[in-house]
Design a protein around this motif. Sequence first.
Motif, short mmCIF file in Angstrom:
data_model
loop_
_atom_site.label_atom_id
_atom_site.label_comp_id
_atom_site.label_asym_id
_atom_site.label_seq_id
_atom_site.Cartn_x
_atom_site.Cartn_y
_atom_site.Cartn_z
N ALA A 393 -15.91 0.57 -4.87
CA ALA A 393 -14.61 0.43 -4.33
C ALA A 393 -13.65 1.10 -5.29
N ARG A 394 -12.88 1.75 -4.81
CA ARG A 394 -11.76 2.63 -5.46
C ARG A 394 -10.62 2.60 -4.68
N PRO A 395 -9.40 2.79 -5.42
CA PRO A 395 -8.14 2.87 -4.93
C PRO A 395 -7.84 4.31 -4.08
N VAL A 396 -7.46 4.03 -2.87
CA VAL A 396 -6.94 5.08 -1.91
C VAL A 396 -5.53 5.14 -1.83
N ARG A 397 -5.11 6.28 -2.16
CA ARG A 397 -3.53 6.45 -2.24
C ARG A 397 -3.06 6.92 -0.90
N LEU A 398 -2.36 6.11 -0.54
CA LEU A 398 -1.84 6.51 1.02
C LEU A 398 -0.33 6.76 0.99
N GLY A 399 0.40 7.73 1.59
CA GLY A 399 1.79 7.91 1.83
C GLY A 399 2.48 7.11 2.86
N LEU A 400 4.03 6.82 2.67
CA LEU A 400 4.54 5.93 3.68
C LEU A 400 5.56 7.10 4.30
N GLY A 401 5.71 7.11 5.50
CA GLY A 401 6.73 7.95 6.25
C GLY A 401 7.96 7.15 6.99
N ALA A 402 8.79 7.95 7.05
CA ALA A 402 10.09 7.07 7.78
C ALA A 402 9.82 7.06 9.14
N ILE A 410 1.69 5.17 7.99
CA ILE A 410 1.02 5.21 6.71
C ILE A 410 -0.20 6.25 6.95
N ASP A 411 -0.30 7.26 6.00
CA ASP A 411 -1.32 8.18 6.18
C ASP A 411 -1.99 8.71 4.86
N THR A 412 -2.85 9.36 4.82
CA THR A 412 -3.40 9.86 3.69
C THR A 412 -2.71 11.18 3.11
N ALA A 444 11.21 -3.47 6.96
CA ALA A 444 10.70 -2.09 7.14
C ALA A 444 9.16 -2.09 7.43
N ALA A 445 8.80 -1.63 8.61
CA ALA A 445 7.33 -1.78 8.72
C ALA A 445 6.80 -0.24 9.09
N PHE A 446 5.48 -0.01 8.60
CA PHE A 446 4.77 1.14 8.71
C PHE A 446 3.31 0.86 8.96
N LEU A 447 2.87 1.98 9.92
CA LEU A 447 1.72 1.65 10.74
C LEU A 447 0.78 2.82 10.54
N ALA A 448 -0.47 2.89 10.46
CA ALA A 448 -1.46 3.75 10.20
C ALA A 448 -2.19 3.88 11.49
N THR A 449 -2.62 5.41 11.96
CA THR A 449 -3.35 5.32 12.99
C THR A 449 -4.83 4.36 13.11
N VAL A 599 18.79 -2.68 -0.06
CA VAL A 599 17.77 -1.77 -0.84
C VAL A 599 17.34 -0.54 0.00
N THR A 600 17.62 0.74 -0.84
CA THR A 600 16.77 1.93 -0.27
C THR A 600 15.62 2.39 -0.98
N VAL A 601 14.96 2.57 -0.05
CA VAL A 601 13.53 3.12 -0.68
C VAL A 601 13.12 4.43 -0.35
N ASP A 602 13.02 5.30 -1.47
CA ASP A 602 12.60 6.76 -1.25
C ASP A 602 11.21 6.64 -1.17
N LEU A 603 10.81 6.94 0.14
CA LEU A 603 9.22 7.15 0.45
C LEU A 603 8.58 8.29 0.06
N THR A 604 9.27 9.48 -0.34
CA THR A 604 8.58 10.40 -0.99
C THR A 604 7.70 10.05 -2.26
N HIS A 605 8.28 9.20 -2.92
CA HIS A 605 7.72 8.90 -4.30
C HIS A 605 7.35 7.31 -4.17
N SER A 606 6.90 6.87 -3.17
CA SER A 606 6.46 5.44 -2.95
C SER A 606 5.07 5.56 -2.40
N THR A 607 4.07 4.70 -2.43
CA THR A 607 2.64 4.76 -2.25
C THR A 607 2.19 3.21 -2.02
N LEU A 608 1.31 3.39 -0.99
CA LEU A 608 0.40 2.15 -1.06
C LEU A 608 -0.84 2.63 -1.45
N SER A 609 -1.35 1.71 -2.35
CA SER A 609 -2.76 1.89 -2.85
C SER A 609 -3.71 0.84 -2.27
#
Length: 646
Positions: A393-402, A410-412, A444-449, A599-609
Amino acid sequence: MENRRSRRAAAAAVALITALLTLVGALTAPAAAAPPPLPYVHGGQTVPTYSYADAVRESVQVDTHLDSDHDGKPDTVAVDVVRPRTTTRVPVIMEASPYYSCCGRGNESQVKTYDQHGTILSMPLAYDNYFVPRGYAFVAVDLVGTNRSTGCGDVGGPAEIGSVEAVIDWLNGRGTARYRDGRTASPGWTTGRVGMIGKSWDGTLANGVAATGVPGLKTIVPVSGISSWYDYMRLDGVPRATDYPGWLASAVNGRPAGTCDAVQSDLNTAGDDATGDYNDFWAARDYVRDASKVRASVLIAHGLNDQNVFARNFSRWWDALAAHHVPRKLWLHQEGHTDPFDIDRGAWMTMLHRWFDYWLQGIHNGVMSGPKVRVERAPRQWQQQADYPAPGARPVRLGLGAGDGGAGTIDTGRGSGTVTLTDNPNLTETQAVGDPNTARADRAAFLATAFSGTTHLSGTPTVTLRFRSDKPDTELTAKLVDYGTAARDDYLANDLSGIENLATRSCWGESTADDSACYLDTTEIVRTTDYGVLSRGWTDAAHHTGLTRYTPVTPGRWYSITIRLQPQDQLLAAGHHLGLVLSLSDEENTTPSGTGANVTVDLTHSTLSLPVAGATHLGTATTAPRLTGTAPAAPATRSTPTRLLP
């Protein structure tokens, strides 16, 4: 000169002859007799040999060096014993608990009962019924300040842990105890080898006592136990409830009215609700810090969806024990705050039998061989796993888009855009995670394919956010969601247990007229739902520099903070969608100081691990997928209290 040489030669000859005679004697002496076999061991295991009805039942008061109620007299700890009637010394299975009179133990809330002389008549649970005939003593300890013990409880602190240590010392000849009539009580019937077991607060005590390294404690079996009281009562700076330590102590208090009021008030003060900081009070109740002292083996059982004692309490303890090479095994299930006895009863009792036989009786039965972990990844679907998290198991870093008026992505790839959240203390979890494609100001909701194949989630997810707030403080909440129709454990049902009773009973050991070994059978509550919340996490913006110092943010300034979600181990099915939901106050799980922040979230510098074993099976997405059928959740309502008895 010649005489001296002769004397030296004669002396040397005598010494040589003496040595030879000693060697010959050693070689010809009969071999030391092997210890006689234990009368209750046959076929490589302990077997029922002694009559449970004829067992010795004793109630004693163990002396301590504590004075937790500050009355000028040492505290005494009430201890009830059921042991085989034999001259063979036997090891001890011990459960220390604050619940033997106030709240009861097990799924049927059993309490201790006594005869007219105050001697134990019946014990809760089946440990005595099952193990006493097999050559074990069962010892039930009233935690300091509860039932028939004196003193005042300090909620996982030095007094509670010290009171249980005193009993282990007595069992090993290092302490004193008296029968209720004042006669000295001798522990000459025991080998001094002790194994502690218990669920919730009882399992917590096992962790805490093991972290002292007390001699004689050979193994512990914490079930849904706390390893850090901060991780139980605080969620990374956010209080679960106000005045929680004092409330807990009062809930189990067995002393006369007023005796422990000052102690309970001091607990609340030291807990420091105002800041939520990790301080000396919490450090003294953080057993993970003392994992290096553990000399006992450890068998952990915990619910991955336990909403009372969150799963972080097992995972941090498990990792710390591994770092110090403590022998250990782990059982994980998908229910809530539940004992494996009420989930997979036969397999659990078989495991306990083998575990105690190995660690307390010295029977080499192979219990430590094979995989370290048994995990339920879906309802009634158990797997063996080499370790936790799963190897590889390893951390997979995923990006968040508005998103554009609805859910984001949510994507790679790398994230983009910003989202703004408005605090809504009345936002429920059903509202937050249901119907993710609908725009809401308070989440704020985010979805992956859709997953292209089965994905194994194993470990602790995290969300790192770059944010700014218009208030000096606010709670930040993250929830990871599996969107897709499936049969799932309803771990919130029946007081967060996830199980229900059946009409039948099964028996585990021998019964008497006063103490039955038969218990209601149970079953997991499984429902087909459109989605399931995989993991939750909370933090406090004013702890962005760490948990030891409350540091309010400057409104309008950008900060970075990481939200640790609860660990999980599940298979996410092909065709399902991974979701992440961000919100602020979460009054169903915490008691935040609602600030009404924006609260404002800057998604360019935010990640889901995401901790993944094997392939991730996620692709890139330019727009969020449209989901259907996710608005009504099951259960439709949620009523998780913030004050719980662990």
